[in-house]
Write an enzyme that holds these catalytic residues in place. Sequence first.
Site, PDB file in Angstrom:
ATOM      1  N   GLN B 347       7.220-127.015  -3.815  1.00 27.80           N
ATOM      2  CA  GLN B 347       7.560-126.633  -5.187  1.00 27.80           C
ATOM      3  C   GLN B 347       6.903-125.302  -5.512  1.00 27.80           C
ATOM      4  O   GLN B 347       5.954-124.908  -4.846  1.00 27.80           O
ATOM      5  CB  GLN B 347       7.088-127.703  -6.176  1.00 27.80           C
ATOM      6  CG  GLN B 347       7.971-128.941  -6.141  1.00 27.80           C
ATOM      7  CD  GLN B 347       7.455-130.058  -7.018  1.00 27.80           C
ATOM      8  OE1 GLN B 347       6.249-130.242  -7.141  1.00 27.80           O
ATOM      9  NE2 GLN B 347       8.369-130.812  -7.598  1.00 27.80           N
ATOM     10  N   THR B 515       0.925-132.112  -4.190  1.00 28.31           N
ATOM     11  CA  THR B 515       1.164-132.957  -3.019  1.00 28.31           C
ATOM     12  C   THR B 515       2.599-133.460  -3.096  1.00 28.31           C
ATOM     13  O   THR B 515       2.857-134.657  -3.134  1.00 28.31           O
ATOM     14  CB  THR B 515       0.111-134.077  -2.966  1.00 28.31           C
ATOM     15  OG1 THR B 515      -1.180-133.454  -3.072  1.00 28.31           O
ATOM     16  CG2 THR B 515       0.142-134.838  -1.643  1.00 28.31           C
ATOM     17  N   HIS B 516       3.502-132.517  -3.211  1.00 24.96           N
ATOM     18  CA  HIS B 516       4.924-132.832  -3.344  1.00 24.96           C
ATOM     19  C   HIS B 516       5.688-132.172  -2.207  1.00 24.96           C
ATOM     20  O   HIS B 516       6.574-131.365  -2.431  1.00 24.96           O
ATOM     21  CB  HIS B 516       5.462-132.350  -4.697  1.00 24.96           C
ATOM     22  CG  HIS B 516       4.737-132.939  -5.883  1.00 24.96           C
ATOM     23  ND1 HIS B 516       4.772-132.383  -7.134  1.00 24.96           N
ATOM     24  CD2 HIS B 516       3.955-134.028  -5.988  1.00 24.96           C
ATOM     25  CE1 HIS B 516       4.047-133.118  -7.969  1.00 24.96           C
ATOM     26  NE2 HIS B 516       3.535-134.115  -7.301  1.00 24.96           N
ATOM     27  N   ASN B 517       5.309-132.518  -0.979  1.00 20.81           N
ATOM     28  CA  ASN B 517       6.023-132.000   0.186  1.00 20.81           C
ATOM     29  C   ASN B 517       7.280-132.843   0.377  1.00 20.81           C
ATOM     30  O   ASN B 517       7.212-134.069   0.335  1.00 20.81           O
ATOM     31  CB  ASN B 517       5.160-132.120   1.447  1.00 20.81           C
ATOM     32  CG  ASN B 517       3.734-131.638   1.234  1.00 20.81           C
ATOM     33  OD1 ASN B 517       2.918-132.347   0.650  1.00 20.81           O
ATOM     34  ND2 ASN B 517       3.435-130.457   1.693  1.00 20.81           N
ATOM     35  N   ASN B 555      13.750-130.051  -2.970  1.00 21.97           N
ATOM     36  CA  ASN B 555      12.734-130.496  -3.923  1.00 21.97           C
ATOM     37  C   ASN B 555      13.188-130.201  -5.340  1.00 21.97           C
ATOM     38  O   ASN B 555      13.910-129.246  -5.588  1.00 21.97           O
ATOM     39  CB  ASN B 555      11.393-129.822  -3.624  1.00 21.97           C
ATOM     40  CG  ASN B 555      10.217-130.734  -3.936  1.00 21.97           C
ATOM     41  OD1 ASN B 555      10.300-131.575  -4.832  1.00 21.97           O
ATOM     42  ND2 ASN B 555       9.146-130.579  -3.208  1.00 21.97           N
TER      43      ASN B 555
END
Lengths: 179, 588
Positions: B347, B515-517, B555
Amino acid sequence: MIVALVDTLIPKDDVGPGGVEVGVPIFIDHELAGAYGRGVRMFLNGPFGEGTPQQGYQLPLPPADLYRVGIADLNAWCAKTRDGKTFDQLSMADRTAALKALEAGQAEFTQIPSRTFFSILLQNTMEGYFADPIYGGNRNKAVWTMIGFPGAIGMYGDLIEQYRNKQYVIAPKSIQDLS
Amino acid sequence: MSTKLKAADIVIVGLGWTGGILAKELADTGLSIVVLERGKPRDTNPDFMYPNVHDELKYAQRHELMQDVSRETLTFRNNSNQTALPMRQLGSFLPGEGVGGAGVHWNGVTWRWLPWDHEPEKITLARYGKSAIPEGMQLQDWGVSYDELEPYYDKFEYLCGIAGKAGNLNGNKIDGGNVFEGSRKREYPNPPMIQSYAGALFEKAVRTLGYHPFPGPSANMSQPYINPDGVAFGACHYCGYCERFGCEVNAKASAHFTVIPLAAAKKNVEIRTDSRVMKVNLDDAKKRAESVTYLDAAGREFEQPGGLVIMAAYALGNVHLMLLSRIGKPYDPATGTGVVGRNYAYQINTGANVFFDEKTWLNPFMGAGALSMNIDDFNTGSFDHLKEGFIGGGGISTPSAGGRPIGFRPVPPGTPAWGTDWKRAVVRHYNHTLAINNQGSVMGYRQNYLDLDPTYRDSYGRPLMRMTFDFQQNEQKQANFIADVCVKIGQAMGGERVVRRGAPQRYSIVPYQSTHNTGGAVMGTDPTKSALNPFSQTWDVSNVFVTGACSFPQNAGKNPTGPVGALALRTADSIKRYLKNPGPLAPA
């Protein structure tokens, strides 16, 4: 040496406590002597390359070793540029100027980039200054008192609405106070 | 030397949200289930007890609850002309380790992704045509629409006790909720949280600008709650120790006290902690998984045979395991062929810092991980984004997640980083500053991908995974456009000084971002573009299912745990169908 560095980064002044008086050098000593200093949670397998700033830290040194090398480099650079004096022998004005050069990456270190050493020193100094006093810094919660942070308390369910746009004053509590 | 164990019907790799959900849901089948978790057992008592858990140094700085990169990490580079180097310490993102996974230390922000996020290709083609999609952008649909996922979003929200307000109830738009959300069948299980002063200021400001504010959907309990499984949650104390911490009163939904104990109580479920999976072993034809190889705490190697394997590690861990196990063809950016590693995304964060006068008291330490006011007026699909020159969007919010001072001590630009002037600025601004954040979507691109590193190995001798990723112009335009909106909101709030945070030139793995992989093993209807079919089953090996954010083709401008949980619940239903008639659930 750590005392001189911390004292330069966070001096005692009319704003609030200095880093030395609240125990930041003790904090740094403890951290470097333990798991953090040994880099037990770092990936330190080779090969080692310089990389780009975006790739992050790439030295083979865990924090304690980085300090040893960094301090040796700092003193050698100070001696060369400031009449043979080590960092801790300098006046406060000269220490400040020296750390500004490190921060800007302009100090010519022989073993590691000066900015890399400065960066970890500043990070650990801030950690010790603001962390819970159980780690040896922020003695008497003086730093939390200075900024108005209540510490480890954390019971605001009944207060968050009541204190909208109002100052909330309370003596901060540490983990030990609440244990 | 490997010791071969007694076969289980189902082997689950990883025990966080998705592994916990799958174990609990599939336990009802009566089949034997073995769950392998690389980390330690953890529970609220004694691991997250007050006051010890309110320790910023230990948890937020030293990452007590997170992946130990001395054992397993990845390498990183911005593009394929560079040599990737290892991530030697955690920074940009923080995968978890141990029972409950990253779901122990999350903030609790639990969105339903917008309908656009599930079908961006279809919607973009219909609205703008093919020419709107920039060269290299690999926009693709999930193969599952928002409406198909709605019952599972609902189920996950009730499992977690989400606090919020509906903005679209059966097609009826409701002011005060998110009017841009997809239609929901019923209200949230709990009322919204109490807003902070920062949230109140944001709400007032965005209303004057004509936007549509709503409280963030929160897995921090606004009141005591008992979920449909009978699990009790405490009410949130607004203590401000959420992200990177466990919750001492079970007021933040987490698998470790909800689905996991329910699964563990079943006789047919066996949980093995300190069990680190090395690879999934296939049969000679590479069509069927036969077993899983793992190491126990003492380093002994075991082979666990299983009839079905579910990969439920963190998004990055699942992709690594697929590459190591040679399940699915690895993606090659040069030819655009292969699927494993394809469409890795992240993101892009921008926003504004708002500095107020000394009479404005924000008390930043009073907060909760998911406490926020938001607008989705500029999120994916909510506005004519192509008119502004890009595809995508972002959620804008003012979070009140806590004011822990090692991490939170805002000062205006131009302030020195140390010395007396720095200290004066910290004291002046600590209680009088807030942030307005844009969480920007990032699409999949041909050149952003995951594969195995040719040089570096982990402490077990396996090749590290290599991440090749950078922000692209489309995302930078989007993030800068929304940063300008954030500045406008900050000014409308009455900030003395509003400082814009624009888009980064390059992605860096150093500072924490989120922590938005996502991506790397994406789902879809076309086996040449996706590793998984729409039922989360691998195209090539029909007895391997994969959960988590690695299956999202791009994403969104929202946190991913909502769709991760919903998709895991749907995958449980898909697996139940598979078990009745094993084989591919979708034609290749």
